[in-house]
Design an enzyme around this catalytic site. Structure first.
Site, PDB file in Angstrom:
ATOM      1  N   CYS A   1     -49.960 -27.648  11.141  1.00 49.03           N
ATOM      2  CA  CYS A   1     -49.922 -28.966  12.577  1.00 49.03           C
ATOM      3  C   CYS A   1     -49.317 -30.119  11.293  1.00 49.03           C
ATOM      4  O   CYS A   1     -49.175 -31.189  11.860  1.00 49.03           O
ATOM      5  CB  CYS A   1     -51.630 -28.946  12.624  1.00 49.03           C
ATOM      6  SG  CYS A   1     -51.880 -27.790  13.600  1.00 49.03           S
TER       7      CYS A   1
ATOM      8  N   HIS B   1     -52.241 -36.058  13.991  1.00 43.62           N
ATOM      9  CA  HIS B   1     -52.213 -34.646  14.608  1.00 43.62           C
ATOM     10  C   HIS B   1     -52.971 -34.849  15.471  1.00 43.62           C
ATOM     11  O   HIS B   1     -53.948 -35.381  15.288  1.00 43.62           O
ATOM     12  CB  HIS B   1     -52.157 -34.308  13.244  1.00 43.62           C
ATOM     13  CG  HIS B   1     -52.580 -32.245  14.043  1.00 43.62           C
ATOM     14  ND1 HIS B   1     -51.938 -31.854  14.994  1.00 43.62           N
ATOM     15  CD2 HIS B   1     -53.727 -31.601  13.962  1.00 43.62           C
ATOM     16  CE1 HIS B   1     -52.162 -30.597  15.754  1.00 43.62           C
ATOM     17  NE2 HIS B   1     -53.283 -30.462  14.333  1.00 43.62           N
TER      18      HIS B   1
ATOM     19  N   ASN C   1     -53.956 -28.859  21.306  1.00 45.56           N
ATOM     20  CA  ASN C   1     -53.101 -29.211  20.007  1.00 45.56           C
ATOM     21  C   ASN C   1     -51.455 -28.298  20.114  1.00 45.56           C
ATOM     22  O   ASN C   1     -51.839 -26.777  20.267  1.00 45.56           O
ATOM     23  CB  ASN C   1     -53.988 -28.171  19.777  1.00 45.56           C
ATOM     24  CG  ASN C   1     -53.945 -28.066  17.614  1.00 45.56           C
ATOM     25  OD1 ASN C   1     -52.860 -28.653  17.408  1.00 45.56           O
ATOM     26  ND2 ASN C   1     -54.597 -28.339  17.305  1.00 45.56           N
TER      27      ASN C   1
END
Ligand code: ACO
Length: 316
Positions: free
Chosen positions: A114, A239, A269
């Site tokens: 990520c 993020h 996500n």
């Protein structure tokens, strides 16, 4: 010129939008559980015929068109992804083919989970400093639905697919970056293709603890290095993993919540795609003025982390 600025964005999502109620038809969960624990309402999943590289190419085309530059002026194409469709060719090479980027373009994929997109910013800065061409194409793209276990409610409700691209330009504008990794091989693991158990597994609480420690650390390091304060920053773009992580950072830092952009409610996500997807939505919503200071902060698998302070275009 040692820095970079962001010039334009593009984004592409799979056709199928999946609600929390749709997820409740797959695993034992509920809209209430997912919304209250994560802030996520919907996410997009690639269908059989859709590939993440196609999303990457679509997002990249839009970003290049909006930047109003010729592909001949692009010196590098870096794709951050942890779910590429193939070990080779890289997604970057497929984007090169689709956009007809010149044959002397540096094209490669980068995996920092990520944190991937934040790593591409520093990589592009370093490579553009010595490249003959002034522009770089940075993409985050994921098809996490291909590596998620749809019988594991602990993980499958969290993730989504998508891609977004940013055109960056070599410039003299302020640019600060910091990065790191902890070599963690337990909290977030995905053995991948060919493995007996190929799906992603996660220790959610360990990831949560790591995230709420590393984000303030990254922000403070960048502020110290740049001699700026939170007031000088237009937006902090973290993020987009989970609303509770970002809310916890805001409380911890006693920071103004409106500086922390969030769009995870729409996409879930999307790992390496989440920060460029946020930037793309911010451009679409006219939130970015020329010279705006953006602090992008990533954290992810391997326990990688990183932050970049970068400007949106040159000041007019
Ligand atoms: N629906 C309903 N119940 C669920 C679900 C679900 N989808 N998932 C787990 N549960 C249950 C568990 O089984 C557990 O039940 P039990 O008490 O009967 O055993 C209960 O909910 C509580 O589980 P916890 O794991 O304690 O839930 P928690 O409050 O910690 O929330 C979460 C889980 C959202 C994953 C949290 O730990 C978190 O936010 N972690 C951060 C992880 C993250 O965001 N990862 C993203 C990927 S990593 C990255 O992007 C870097």
């Amino acid at each position: 010129m040692n820095g970079i600025t962001l010039l334009s964005t593009g984004k592409a999502l799979p056709q199928k939008c999946v609600t929390n109620n749709d997820m409740a038809a797959i695993v034992e969960t509920s809209d209430e559980w997912i919304s209250s624990r994560t802030g996520i309402s919907t996410r997009y999943f690639c269908q059989e015929q859709e590939q993440s590289w196609q999303l990457a190419a679509k997002a990249a085309k839009e970003a290049v068109e909006k930047a109003n530059i010729s592909v001949e002026e692009i010196g590098l194409c870096i794709v951050a992804t942890m779910s590429p469709p193939f070990a080779t060719p890289s997604v970057a090479c497929l984007v090169q083919r689709e956009l007809e980027l010149p044959s002397d373009t540096l094209c490669f994929d980068l995996n920092a989970a990520c944190t991937g997109f934040v790593y591409t910013l520093e990589t592009a800065r370093a490579l553009l400093a010595t490249n003959e061409k002034p522009y770089g194409l940075l993409i985050g793209c994921e098809s996490l639905s291909r590596i998620v276990d749809f019988s594991d409610r602990n993980t499958c409700v969290l993730f989504g697919d998508g891609a977004a691209a940013v055109v960056v330009q070599r410039s003299n504008s302020q640019f600060f970056a910091m990065h790191g990794a902890k070599g963690n091989d337990k909290a977030l693991v995905c053995p991948g293709y060919g493995a007996e158990k190929q799906y992603l597994t996660m220790d959610g609480k360990a990831v949560f603890r790591f995230a709420v420690e590393s984000i303030p650390h990254c922000i403070n390091e960048i502020l110290n290095a740049s001699s700026l304060t939170l007031e000088d920053i237009d937006y902090i773009v973290c993020h987009q993993a989970n609303r509770r992580i970002i809310d916890s950072v805001i409380r911890q830092m006693k920071a103004p919540a409106e500086k922390f952009y969030m769009n995870l409610q729409h996409y879930g996500n999307t790992s390496a795609a989440s920060i460029p997807l946020a930037l793309a939505d911010m451009q679409q919503q006219n939130l970015l003025r020329p010279g705006a200071k953006l602090l992008c902060v990533g954290f992810g698998g391997g326990f990688t982390w990183g932050a970049s302070l970068v400007c949106w275009k040159e000041k007019e």
